[in-house]
Each structure stands twice: as C-alpha cells, then as structure tokens.
Design an enzyme around this catalytic site. Sequence first.
Site, PDB file in Angstrom:
ATOM      1  CB  SER A 117      -7.210  -2.387   4.878  1.00 44.90           C
ATOM      2  OG  SER A 117      -8.123  -3.323   4.234  1.00 44.90           O
ATOM      3  N   GLY A 118      -8.421  -0.030   3.085  1.00 40.09           N
ATOM      4  CA  GLY A 118      -9.502   0.782   2.897  1.00 40.09           C
ATOM      5  C   GLY A 118     -10.693   0.268   3.750  1.00 40.09           C
ATOM      6  CG  HIS A 119     -12.338  -3.770   4.533  1.00 42.46           C
ATOM      7  ND1 HIS A 119     -12.799  -4.424   5.529  1.00 42.46           N
ATOM      8  CD2 HIS A 119     -10.956  -4.396   3.984  1.00 42.46           C
ATOM      9  CE1 HIS A 119     -12.104  -5.469   5.786  1.00 42.46           C
ATOM     10  NE2 HIS A 119     -10.609  -5.539   5.074  1.00 42.46           N
TER      11      HIS A 119
ATOM     12  CB  THR B 289      -6.994  -3.099 -15.124  1.00 36.74           C
ATOM     13  OG1 THR B 289      -6.683  -3.854 -16.251  1.00 36.74           O
ATOM     14  CG2 THR B 289      -7.795  -1.736 -15.536  1.00 36.74           C
TER      15      THR B 289
ATOM     16  CB  CYS C 118      -8.589 -13.119   8.835  1.00 42.22           C
ATOM     17  SG  CYS C 118      -8.877 -11.594   8.445  1.00 42.22           S
TER      18      CYS C 118
HETATM   19  N1  PLP Z   1      -3.622  -6.707   9.172  1.00 41.04           N
HETATM   20  C1  PLP Z   1      -4.357  -6.509  10.282  1.00 41.04           C
HETATM   21  C2  PLP Z   1      -3.612  -6.243  11.519  1.00 41.04           C
HETATM   22  C3  PLP Z   1      -5.809  -6.778  10.151  1.00 41.04           C
HETATM   23  O1  PLP Z   1      -6.505  -6.377  11.266  1.00 41.04           O
HETATM   24  C4  PLP Z   1      -6.246  -7.244   8.853  1.00 41.04           C
HETATM   25  C5  PLP Z   1      -7.791  -7.444   8.799  1.00 41.04           C
HETATM   26  O2  PLP Z   1      -8.339  -7.926   9.700  1.00 41.04           O
HETATM   27  C6  PLP Z   1      -5.471  -7.468   7.648  1.00 41.04           C
HETATM   28  C7  PLP Z   1      -4.204  -7.043   7.883  1.00 41.04           C
HETATM   29  C8  PLP Z   1      -6.138  -7.848   6.399  1.00 41.04           C
HETATM   30  O3  PLP Z   1      -6.495  -6.775   5.747  1.00 41.04           O
HETATM   31  P1  PLP Z   1      -7.399  -7.054   4.504  1.00 41.04           P
HETATM   32  O4  PLP Z   1      -8.777  -7.624   5.280  1.00 41.04           O
HETATM   33  O5  PLP Z   1      -7.622  -5.636   4.148  1.00 41.04           O
HETATM   34  O6  PLP Z   1      -6.815  -7.980   3.892  1.00 41.04           O
END
Ligand code: PLP
Length: 392
Positions: free
Chosen positions: A203-205, A239, A334
């Site tokens: 993941s870029g962010h 896109t 999350c």
């Molecule tokens: N996998 C792990 C271990 C993470 O820590 C996270 C984000 O907290 C993700 C996946 C999900 O990444 P994204 O925020 O780019 O969807």
Amino acid sequence: MSIIYLDWAATAPPDPETIEEYARVAAGTYGNPSSEHMAGRAARELLQSARARSARLLGARPEQVIFTSCGTESNNIVLLSLLLRKRTGSVIISGIEHPSVYEPARLLAEMGFTVRFVPAERNGIVSPERLIQAVDDATLLVALMYVNNETGAIQPVSEVAALLAETERRGGRPIHLHCDCVQALGKMPVDCGALGVDSASFSGHKLGAPRGCGLLYLKRPLAPLYRGGGQELDLRPGTENLPAICATALAIERHASLGAAGARARDSAAGLKRLLIERIRSIEEHRFIPEEVESVPDRYSPFILNVAFPPMPGEVLVRLLSDRGYAISTGSACSTRKQKHLRVLSAMGVDHDLAFSAIRISIGYTTSRADIEAFCAELARAVASLPAAARR
Ligand code: PLP
C-alpha cells in the site's frame, strides 16, 4: 496545536516529494494510458516506468506487478478470485491477519469453502508447523502476513513457503501462498522472489504517498474477478490512477531501499524503539504485548510497539494523549471503530482485559529522539494522572 505523530502504521504523513510528483503528473500527464494519441502514449510511458521501478525494488518482474487502489483491494483480489473456482476446498488463514484478509476469508466460508484460522503463539508469531498441519488435500490457498500491524511481529513467511513447497511436491498440486506485506514494505527488506510467495500486497500511503494506490505482486496471473477494459492484466480493470501510481513508485524508491540506505533507516528506527521501551519500563503497570519484544527484539518490526497499562482502557489513553497533541492508536485503525480490534490480540492468547488496555505506538522516517522523549514524558503523566473514575 502541533502534533507529534506516532501512528505511522495507520498511515504515514505525506512525503512532500511524493505529493509534488502526484501534482506534477496530475497536471501534466492527464492522458489515459490506454489512448493511442501522444497524450495517451506519454501516460503509458510513465505507467510502464512506475511499474518497472516498483518491480525492481520488490524483487519482481514488471509483468508480475499490478497497481490497485489500496492494500485492501490487493488482498481481496487474491482471496476472492477463489470464488471463480469450484466452491469446495479449504483455505488456511492465520488468525492475526488484517481485516482485509480476514473478512474476505469469512466471505469465502459463507460461500461454501472450508476456512481454518490458525492462531499465533503467545509471542505473536504463527508457528509454520501449525499452519502447515492445517493444510489438507483440498487446500487451495494459505495466507500469512509478513509483519503484524498491531504487534509488529515478523512472521516466518519463507519457512512456510519452504514447507508448503514440500507439501505441494508430495500432493502433486499447487497451493497458493499469499502474503500481506503492507506493514513490511519500507520497514524491512521485501524481495517477493526470494520470499517464495505466490502473491503479495502493498500500500502506497503507508510509505508517504497519497491515498489511492496499492500494489499486488503475482508470481503468475490469477483468474480475474473484476471485468472491464482489460487494464492491469485484466485483474484490476479501470482507468489507472496515474498520479498516485507515480507517487507510490517514488515513495517505494525513497523509502524501501533494499540496500545500505534501507539498513540505516531500520537501524535508526530500532534505536528509537529501544529508547521507547527503556522509557516505558519506568512507567508503573506497563505490560509489553507480547513480552518478548524486550528479550528478542529482532523478531519484531522496529517501527511498531504494543503496550498496555492495565486496567486503563487503551481508548481512554488514546483520547487523553490526543487532547495533548500526541497521535497514537489502539489496535488497527481500520477496525477500531468496529470494536473488532481485540480479535488479533485474542488470537495470540492475550486475555480480554489486557487486550482492552492495549495501545499501539508506531514510528516512521521523520520520528526523532525528541519526539519519543516528549511522548514518553506525556504518557507517564497521563497514566499517573488518570482519575480513578476513568479506570474500569
Ligand atoms: N494490511 C495491513 C497489514 C494493514 O496494516 C493495512 C492497513 O492498515 C492494510 C492491509 C490495508 O491497506 P489499505 O489501507 O491500503 O487498504
């Protein structure tokens, strides 16, 4: 109020160079990479360059890297591609996976697959033998993350890959090994080829790029779940978000070096984590989760520390510190709002009360010793000052 940001595992503060790259590409290379004219060609060249540069740093070939919208989408593409196969078979998932692996696995269970969740040991690390014992003749996929987002525990992915290769040889059929590398990239060397996995997500962010771009490494193409215009090997049609893709490729180059620069960044983070642990040791009632972060620090990411001050609820401490200018979190960002953040700690045998008190402190490439010193002083004051009423 200025912020001392210690929640890098949730997202990294924007790296000014990647934001500049995003703006430069958004304004200057707006063509659709699928278009035949010169504006499309210019966009296509940038896309190919971003893919080649990212692939080189991930230990992959360019055609093995597809751009997605985030780590969550990368994980979902792999797991849910099984829905296109017959609805029987088993899937083995470690119990400490991020919701973006855990929830699609639960969906697979609802759709008729047998899904087995294998817990971690008390040290937060999944035993390769226990994971492999769960494999049976019907197993299609095994998922084990590289670095746990709540404890920083580094998982034995290449050991699992080696054991699985043996099982595959004996069984005479392939078993897909997926690895969520979102918390590993930029924090430790990640070489997909050497790791021995069939797929890996990024993941870029988490590396200082703007939101909107994830990556998926695929050793071999999968059956596509989405249908559309055929972009990204048909696996993620739509896109391409070229500005975010270019910014992410730059972030990977800047922060995921496999060479000396990467080693220096990891050493510096390890020094900061040692300081953090040393200062927290002098605060009464502290409990590191797991305890082994003190005795075997090399088995944990230097960028993440989980600690509890029971009986104080983690959430109360997070809010108190936030009011004083410090950003930390309870479990994974999350899942906190869904109140599901105790799942991962429970899956490593942490009892409910201790898990309820846990906080996660995560650092990054701009964190300084002064930040850690100021944070620990405030943390000590917060723990000491909390009125009895706020304790459970
Ligand atoms: N996998 C792990 C271990 C993470 O820590 C996270 C984000 O907290 C993700 C996946 C999900 O990444 P994204 O925020 O780019 O969807």
